[in-house]
Write a protein that holds these residues in place. Structure first.
Motif, PDB file in Angstrom:
ATOM      1  N   GLU A 182      -7.855  -0.666  -7.021  1.00  0.00           N
ATOM      2  CA  GLU A 182      -7.041   0.215  -7.869  1.00  0.00           C
ATOM      3  C   GLU A 182      -7.722   0.569  -9.186  1.00  0.00           C
ATOM      4  O   GLU A 182      -7.070   0.972 -10.142  1.00  0.00           O
ATOM      5  N   ARG A 183      -9.041   0.404  -9.246  1.00  0.00           N
ATOM      6  CA  ARG A 183      -9.789   0.705 -10.469  1.00  0.00           C
ATOM      7  C   ARG A 183     -10.861   1.740 -10.167  1.00  0.00           C
ATOM      8  O   ARG A 183     -11.709   1.525  -9.290  1.00  0.00           O
ATOM      9  N   TYR A 184     -10.799   2.845 -10.890  1.00  0.00           N
ATOM     10  CA  TYR A 184     -11.696   3.969 -10.623  1.00  0.00           C
ATOM     11  C   TYR A 184     -12.298   4.491 -11.926  1.00  0.00           C
ATOM     12  O   TYR A 184     -11.852   4.136 -13.021  1.00  0.00           O
ATOM     13  N   ALA A 185     -13.317   5.322 -11.775  1.00  0.00           N
ATOM     14  CA  ALA A 185     -13.978   5.898 -12.947  1.00  0.00           C
ATOM     15  C   ALA A 185     -14.524   7.273 -12.596  1.00  0.00           C
ATOM     16  O   ALA A 185     -14.691   7.631 -11.420  1.00  0.00           O
ATOM     17  N   TRP A 186     -14.819   8.029 -13.635  1.00  0.00           N
ATOM     18  CA  TRP A 186     -15.503   9.317 -13.475  1.00  0.00           C
ATOM     19  C   TRP A 186     -17.010   9.089 -13.526  1.00  0.00           C
ATOM     20  O   TRP A 186     -17.783   9.900 -13.037  1.00  0.00           O
ATOM     21  N   TYR A 187     -17.409   7.970 -14.102  1.00  0.00           N
ATOM     22  CA  TYR A 187     -18.792   7.528 -14.084  1.00  0.00           C
ATOM     23  C   TYR A 187     -18.830   6.110 -14.638  1.00  0.00           C
ATOM     24  O   TYR A 187     -17.927   5.673 -15.338  1.00  0.00           O
ATOM     25  N   ASN A 188     -19.882   5.382 -14.322  1.00  0.00           N
ATOM     26  CA  ASN A 188     -20.055   4.028 -14.853  1.00  0.00           C
ATOM     27  C   ASN A 188     -20.556   4.092 -16.287  1.00  0.00           C
ATOM     28  O   ASN A 188     -21.362   4.966 -16.639  1.00  0.00           O
ATOM     29  N   VAL A 189     -20.072   3.169 -17.110  1.00  0.00           N
ATOM     30  CA  VAL A 189     -20.467   3.125 -18.510  1.00  0.00           C
ATOM     31  C   VAL A 189     -20.628   1.669 -18.944  1.00  0.00           C
ATOM     32  O   VAL A 189     -19.890   0.791 -18.499  1.00  0.00           O
ATOM     33  N   ASP A 190     -21.616   1.422 -19.800  1.00  0.00           N
ATOM     34  CA  ASP A 190     -21.921   0.074 -20.273  1.00  0.00           C
ATOM     35  C   ASP A 190     -21.786   0.044 -21.796  1.00  0.00           C
ATOM     36  O   ASP A 190     -22.426   0.827 -22.505  1.00  0.00           O
ATOM     37  N   PHE A 191     -20.929  -0.856 -22.309  1.00  0.00           N
ATOM     38  CA  PHE A 191     -20.709  -0.981 -23.749  1.00  0.00           C
ATOM     39  C   PHE A 191     -21.432  -2.196 -24.345  1.00  0.00           C
ATOM     40  O   PHE A 191     -21.214  -2.544 -25.496  1.00  0.00           O
ATOM     41  N   SER A 192     -22.278  -2.848 -23.561  1.00  0.00           N
ATOM     42  CA  SER A 192     -22.860  -4.130 -23.990  1.00  0.00           C
ATOM     43  C   SER A 192     -23.765  -4.002 -25.221  1.00  0.00           C
ATOM     44  O   SER A 192     -23.958  -4.968 -25.958  1.00  0.00           O
ATOM     45  N   THR A 193     -24.303  -2.818 -25.458  1.00  0.00           N
ATOM     46  CA  THR A 193     -25.173  -2.616 -26.616  1.00  0.00           C
ATOM     47  C   THR A 193     -24.380  -2.286 -27.883  1.00  0.00           C
ATOM     48  O   THR A 193     -24.951  -2.174 -28.969  1.00  0.00           O
ATOM     49  N   GLY A 194     -23.066  -2.120 -27.729  1.00  0.00           N
ATOM     50  CA  GLY A 194     -22.238  -1.723 -28.861  1.00  0.00           C
ATOM     51  C   GLY A 194     -21.966  -0.238 -28.889  1.00  0.00           C
ATOM     52  O   GLY A 194     -21.073   0.234 -29.587  1.00  0.00           O
ATOM     53  N   LYS A 195     -22.748   0.503 -28.109  1.00  0.00           N
ATOM     54  CA  LYS A 195     -22.528   1.940 -27.959  1.00  0.00           C
ATOM     55  C   LYS A 195     -22.452   2.261 -26.471  1.00  0.00           C
ATOM     56  O   LYS A 195     -23.124   1.613 -25.658  1.00  0.00           O
ATOM     57  N   PRO A 196     -21.639   3.248 -26.103  1.00  0.00           N
ATOM     58  CA  PRO A 196     -21.510   3.557 -24.672  1.00  0.00           C
ATOM     59  C   PRO A 196     -22.782   4.147 -24.083  1.00  0.00           C
ATOM     60  O   PRO A 196     -23.333   5.115 -24.611  1.00  0.00           O
ATOM     61  N   VAL A 197     -23.269   3.527 -23.004  1.00  0.00           N
ATOM     62  CA  VAL A 197     -24.410   4.036 -22.248  1.00  0.00           C
ATOM     63  C   VAL A 197     -23.892   4.381 -20.855  1.00  0.00           C
ATOM     64  O   VAL A 197     -23.364   3.517 -20.157  1.00  0.00           O
ATOM     65  N   TYR A 198     -24.027   5.637 -20.474  1.00  0.00           N
ATOM     66  CA  TYR A 198     -23.354   6.068 -19.248  1.00  0.00           C
ATOM     67  C   TYR A 198     -24.330   6.567 -18.185  1.00  0.00           C
ATOM     68  O   TYR A 198     -25.483   6.884 -18.477  1.00  0.00           O
ATOM     69  N   GLY A 205     -10.245   9.206 -10.241  1.00  0.00           N
ATOM     70  CA  GLY A 205     -11.703   9.303 -10.337  1.00  0.00           C
ATOM     71  C   GLY A 205     -12.379   9.003  -9.015  1.00  0.00           C
ATOM     72  O   GLY A 205     -11.879   8.216  -8.202  1.00  0.00           O
ATOM     73  N   PRO A 206     -13.544   9.603  -8.761  1.00  0.00           N
ATOM     74  CA  PRO A 206     -14.204   9.464  -7.455  1.00  0.00           C
ATOM     75  C   PRO A 206     -15.004   8.180  -7.267  1.00  0.00           C
ATOM     76  O   PRO A 206     -15.381   7.851  -6.144  1.00  0.00           O
ATOM     77  N   PHE A 207     -15.265   7.437  -8.354  1.00  0.00           N
ATOM     78  CA  PHE A 207     -16.081   6.228  -8.237  1.00  0.00           C
ATOM     79  C   PHE A 207     -15.208   4.975  -8.318  1.00  0.00           C
ATOM     80  O   PHE A 207     -14.437   4.811  -9.265  1.00  0.00           O
ATOM     81  N   THR A 208     -15.329   4.101  -7.327  1.00  0.00           N
ATOM     82  CA  THR A 208     -14.505   2.893  -7.243  1.00  0.00           C
ATOM     83  C   THR A 208     -15.187   1.736  -7.963  1.00  0.00           C
ATOM     84  O   THR A 208     -16.348   1.411  -7.693  1.00  0.00           O
ATOM     85  N   LEU A 209     -14.445   1.109  -8.869  1.00  0.00           N
ATOM     86  CA  LEU A 209     -14.951  -0.058  -9.592  1.00  0.00           C
ATOM     87  C   LEU A 209     -14.393  -1.359  -9.034  1.00  0.00           C
ATOM     88  O   LEU A 209     -14.982  -2.423  -9.207  1.00  0.00           O
ATOM     89  N   GLY A 210     -13.235  -1.269  -8.383  1.00  0.00           N
ATOM     90  CA  GLY A 210     -12.556  -2.447  -7.838  1.00  0.00           C
ATOM     91  C   GLY A 210     -11.223  -2.020  -7.268  1.00  0.00           C
ATOM     92  O   GLY A 210     -10.945  -0.827  -7.125  1.00  0.00           O
TER      93      GLY A 210
END
Length: 226
Positions: free
Chosen positions: A69-85, A62-67
């Motif tokens: 060796e950790r990557y993503a295709w986009y950032n996503v937040d599950f804190s509400t109980g549903k994925p918000v991307y 994935g092109p986005f670095t989270l940390g």
């Protein structure tokens, strides 16, 4: 038979790992694998030995670095109980992956390309495959979901009706619940794709049963081609 398992760049849009086919056939086939959020290209590359020997197995980063060796295709937040991307990042990744598919086809002279992934990688595979069906032979969606925002971009066509789609999802999935898969099943049937849909007694994971069914499905695709 030479078999590459090295990180490739070759100035392509994404970094990736590749396993060349152990068995050469007249038709050159490949599957591009997209990892889940927070993982990397090494993760799904571990599936290579479980997939058909006549496929190129390509696992992309994935092109986005989270940390580290950790990557993503986009950032996503599950804190509400549903994925918000992050919709903008998702759009950027879609464009990058689309470019990468074309580059991989040209680099390895592939006749048929499948796009598949796990979780977020499955989401991206749905989005690209359904909006650009002409570029792919099939989609593999393991424990993913369809983004509602993508559906208005999908147009029924002959290319869609030729698309083969493999969906696997666990009934015990607590990250992306089984309801997402069942909604996707209904939608995919309406589109008229060649759908193979299976539910498993799994959590958010890829089990041996899923891998066996996926391998069998990939092996059958030549005979299933219209």
């Amino acid at each position: 038979m030479k078999q590459e398992t090295t990180v490739e760049t070759k100035n392509l849009a994404l970094k990736y790992l590749i396993r060349e086919p152990k068995v050469k056939t007249d038709k050159r086939k490949g599957i591009i694998l997209l990892h889940g959020v927070g993982s990397n290209e090494k993760d799904l590359f571990g599936l290579a030995e479980h997939l058909p020997d006549d496929f190129y197995i390509i696992s992309a980063r994935g092109p986005f670095t989270l940390g580290a060796e950790r990557y993503a295709w986009y950032n996503v937040d599950f804190s509400t109980g549903k994925p918000v991307y992050d919709a903008k990042q998702e759009e950027v990744s879609r464009e990058i992956i689309s470019t990468f598919i074309g580059q991989i086809k040209q680099q390895y002279l592939l006749d048929d390309v499948y796009l598949g992934g796990f979780s977020q990688g499955a989401i991206m595979s749905y989005s690209i495959g359904l909006t650009q069906p002409k570029s792919l032979r099939g989609i593999v969606a393991l424990s993913g979901r369809l983004l509602p925002e993508i559906q208005p971009l999908v147009k029924k066509s002959d290319d869609l009706s030729k698309l083969s789609v493999f969906v696997a999802h666990g009934t015990q999935d607590r990250t992306l619940g089984i309801a997402y898969a069942r909604e996707a099943k209904t939608y995919l049937k309406e589109l008229g794709v060649n759908l193979t849909y299976t539910e498993y007694e799994n959590a958010h994971q890829i089990s041996e049963s899923v891998l066996k069914d996926l391998r069998d499905w990939m092996t059958r695709q030549d005979s299933a081609q219209p």
